[in-house]
Design a protein around this motif. Structure first.
Motif, mmCIF file in Angstrom:
data_model
loop_
_atom_site.group_PDB
_atom_site.id
_atom_site.type_symbol
_atom_site.label_atom_id
_atom_site.label_comp_id
_atom_site.label_asym_id
_atom_site.label_seq_id
_atom_site.Cartn_x
_atom_site.Cartn_y
_atom_site.Cartn_z
ATOM 1 N N ILE A 402 0.854 -1.206 0.000
ATOM 2 C CA ILE A 402 0.000 0.000 0.000
ATOM 3 C C ILE A 402 0.883 1.248 0.000
ATOM 4 O O ILE A 402 0.623 2.203 -0.738
ATOM 5 C CB ILE A 402 -0.939 0.008 1.235
ATOM 6 C CG1 ILE A 402 -1.967 -1.106 1.105
ATOM 7 C CG2 ILE A 402 -1.660 1.347 1.369
ATOM 8 C CD1 ILE A 402 -2.900 -1.240 2.288
ATOM 9 N N LYS A 403 1.953 1.218 0.813
ATOM 10 C CA LYS A 403 2.852 2.387 0.868
ATOM 11 C C LYS A 403 3.443 2.682 -0.507
ATOM 12 O O LYS A 403 3.496 3.840 -0.943
ATOM 13 C CB LYS A 403 3.980 2.119 1.883
ATOM 14 C CG LYS A 403 4.890 3.331 2.093
ATOM 15 C CD LYS A 403 6.025 3.060 3.053
ATOM 16 C CE LYS A 403 7.179 2.383 2.375
ATOM 17 N NZ LYS A 403 8.385 2.312 3.208
ATOM 18 N N SER A 404 3.869 1.629 -1.226
ATOM 19 C CA SER A 404 4.464 1.861 -2.553
ATOM 20 C C SER A 404 3.399 2.317 -3.556
ATOM 21 O O SER A 404 3.678 3.110 -4.446
ATOM 22 C CB SER A 404 5.183 0.612 -3.056
ATOM 23 O OG SER A 404 4.276 -0.429 -3.276
ATOM 24 N N LEU A 405 2.155 1.810 -3.389
ATOM 25 C CA LEU A 405 1.083 2.227 -4.309
ATOM 26 C C LEU A 405 0.644 3.674 -4.072
ATOM 27 O O LEU A 405 0.141 4.329 -4.979
ATOM 28 C CB LEU A 405 -0.128 1.309 -4.156
ATOM 29 C CG LEU A 405 -0.003 -0.086 -4.783
ATOM 30 C CD1 LEU A 405 -1.171 -0.953 -4.389
ATOM 31 C CD2 LEU A 405 0.107 -0.001 -6.298
ATOM 32 N N MET A 406 0.844 4.166 -2.844
ATOM 33 C CA MET A 406 0.498 5.568 -2.554
ATOM 34 C C MET A 406 1.434 6.519 -3.313
ATOM 35 O O MET A 406 1.055 7.607 -3.697
ATOM 36 C CB MET A 406 0.605 5.855 -1.050
ATOM 37 C CG MET A 406 -0.407 5.143 -0.176
ATOM 38 S SD MET A 406 -2.084 5.419 -0.655
ATOM 39 C CE MET A 406 -2.673 3.778 -0.957
ATOM 40 N N LYS A 407 2.698 6.060 -3.500
ATOM 41 C CA LYS A 407 3.669 6.911 -4.213
ATOM 42 C C LYS A 407 3.472 6.812 -5.728
ATOM 43 O O LYS A 407 3.631 7.781 -6.450
ATOM 44 C CB LYS A 407 5.093 6.471 -3.858
ATOM 45 C CG LYS A 407 5.459 6.734 -2.395
ATOM 46 C CD LYS A 407 6.833 6.176 -2.104
ATOM 47 C CE LYS A 407 7.184 6.331 -0.622
ATOM 48 N NZ LYS A 407 8.397 5.614 -0.263
#
Length: 553
Positions: A402-407
């Protein structure tokens, strides 16, 4: 006539105990062999059908997992070249939290392919140049393969479907339940600007018993212990957080007291009791109804806290205490005393509930309450501790995705489809190059096949790997065949499927980082031509003495 100077045979360059290996045979091929062994060991754990490894670390702790990051962390690899690849994998884990196995596997495959070129007589610098050209081209082509992206604003269902492939590779069969839990927890803690999403805000509490469908998401924090006093439930309460113990302060030195009669005996402890009562009454008068203690709570203090109707919870972990302060919006205090209005926090619900026979304390903020919670806790249920640990690792991976998809919201086809399409395009690119580096570029393209091949081998066995791969090549040669990947459930006749139609999508950012780091690691190993190992440090040995050391004669 020139003068021939005889060479000394034994020139000692290093101290005794040093190891010095150099040249293609001793240094480069040995390094490649070490990384290949590591890659072959890890690749059987790749994908949803990956096998588990049973690891016992130096402390005797048991791990049963297919998570590459955990396997590498507990294995303690000592070979210097293999360590370079492990470091690349750890960088991927820190940055993206996913595709760690792909880094090891792809770097190992690149080095295996380069071995043949080295034996044929190509210089390592030619191979390095070819690999770097191919890596640049791969990253450019990867951008064009993006088939969809997460819709903004984010919805729980969209996040859950994006998480499924990442979680399925760790916990195949449980991906629907786990991805919905992680998506629900992520939506609870999502900040107004999604790029500031903090993975630390999603916590996991493991409670033995029950099964995975009994798991749930709790807003706020869950602690696996009961409150200390008799007050078990408080609503809309002021909270004070103390890092110290709540007890009578002990004197630094010991003293002796001479007591002559019963009055002195009674008065002796009354002073301490009155002082403690005064302090706790001040706290109660300030409106505090919940106290969080960072250390022990004395019996006398507990007696007064129960009398004042104040709930007490002991939290021994400093990290948990810090997170709790974030949830209730309080300032931790290092001394006992009434907190100022700025230092006190607020909680909507403080209660003790029973989960599967264990009593746990929940600090929860209600929707639309005075304070918006900044933490969500996933309460995991399972039969064994090892299974719960593995579920927790899958959830950690999901939260990192999720953290990488937010970027970067872009998604590419999964199931090995992206890697095979890249292999096809890099093969064409390599054919058009001139010079020796074209051989390395073409080897790079065949190394990319390792992902779909491993997925097929782990699902159907080694014999089927080549057959599935050749069917995939045929599909990718057709127009619009970029999304065809391995069907690990063998629902279709040819064991291939369209990854886009089945919503098997991977994060583009994670893929590009994995390709970049794996290429860098392979290039770093190829660029080494000497290994110089010093003697391991060790203290002086205890001299061995005959007989008893204390004998005079």
């Amino acid at each position: 006539m020139s003068l021939k100077v005889p060479k000394a045979n034994q020139i000692q360059l290093f101290k005794d105990g040093y190891k010095h290996l150099q040249g293609i045979e001793d240094a480069v091929l040995r390094n490649i062999q070490a990384v290949s062994e590591l890659s072959d060991l890890i690749r059987t754990s790749f994908g949803p059908n990956g096998r588990n490894k049973l690891l016992i670390n130096h402390l005797g702790k048991l791990f049963v997992t297919s998570d590459a990051a955990t396997i590498l962390r507990e294995m303690e690899v000592v070979h210097p070249a293999a360590k370079l690849v492990v470091m690349a994998s750890q960088a991927q884990e820190a940055e993206m939290g996913d595709a760690t196995n792909m880094v090891i596997m792809f770097a190992g495959e690149l080095l295996k392919k380069s071995e043949h070129l080295l034996v044929m007589g190509l210089h390592p610098s030619e191979i390095i140049r070819g690999y770097e050209l191919a890596c640049t081209k791969t990253l450019a082509e990867l951008e064009s393969l993006s088939c969809s992206s997460l819709p903004i604003p984010f919805t729980q269902s969209a996040i859950a479907s994006a998480l499924k492939p990442a979680i399925a590779s760790k916990q195949y069969g449980y991906e629907d339940t786990l991805s919905s839990l992680v998506a629900e927890a992520a939506m609870v803690v999502m900040p107004p600007n999604p790029k500031n999403f903090n993975v630390d805000n999603v916590r996991v509490v493991k409670i033995m018993g029950g099964s995975l469908p009994n798991s749930r998401v709790v807003q706020g924090m869950v602690f696996g212990r009961e409150p200390e006093g008799s007050i078990k439930k408080v609503q809309k309460a002021k909270v004070a957080v103390y890092t110290c113990g709540i007890d009578i302060a002990q004197t630094e030195t010991k003293g002796t007291v001479l007591i002559h009669n019963k009055e002195e005996m009674l008065n002796f402890t009354r002073g301490e009791e009155q002082q403690l009562e005064t302090i706790l009454k001040e706290i109660a008068d300030s409106g505090v109804r919940v106290i969080i203690a960072g250390s022990s709570v004395g019996e006398l203090a507990l007696h007064y806290l129960n009398r004042f109707n104040i709930a007490v919870l002991k939290v021994l972990s400093k990290f948990d205490l810090r997170r709790l302060c974030r949830v209730v919006n309080a300032t931790p205090l290092a001394r006992i005393g009434a907190p100022t209005p700025e230092e006190a926090g607020f909680v909507d619900v403080f209660e003790c509930v029973e989960v599967g026979g264990d009593r746990v304390t929940v600090l929860r903020q209600e929707e639309g309450g005075e304070e918006k919670t900044r933490t969500a806790t996933i309460v995991l249920r399972g039969a064994t501790q090892n299974h719960l640990d593995d579920l927790e690792r899958a959830i950690d991976d999901g939260v990192n995705v999720i953290k990488s998809l937010m970027k970067d919201q872009k998604l590419v086809p999964g199931a090995g489809a992206t890697e095979l399409e890249l292999a096809k395009r890099i093969e064409v690119y390599g054919s058009g190059l001139k010079g020796l580096s074209q051989h390395a570029v073409r080897r790079y393209s065949s190394a990319l096949e390792v992902v779909p091949r491993t997925l097929a081998e782990n699902a159907f066995g080694a014999a089927e790997g080549n057959e599935v791969l050749s069917r995939l090549w045929a599909k990718h040669e057709e127009k619009g065949g970029e999304a065809w990947g391995v069907d690990i459930e063998a629902e279709t006749d040819g064991k291939t499927l369209s990854a886009v139609d089945h919503e098997i999508l991977d994060s583009l950012a994670a893929k590009s980082w994995a390709v970049k780091l794996a290429t860098e690691a392979a290039v770093a190993v190829l660029s080494v031509d000497s290994i110089i190992m010093s003697k391991p440090a060790g203290g002086p040995k205890i001299p061995q003495q005959a007989g008893n050391w204390d004998e005079d004669d």
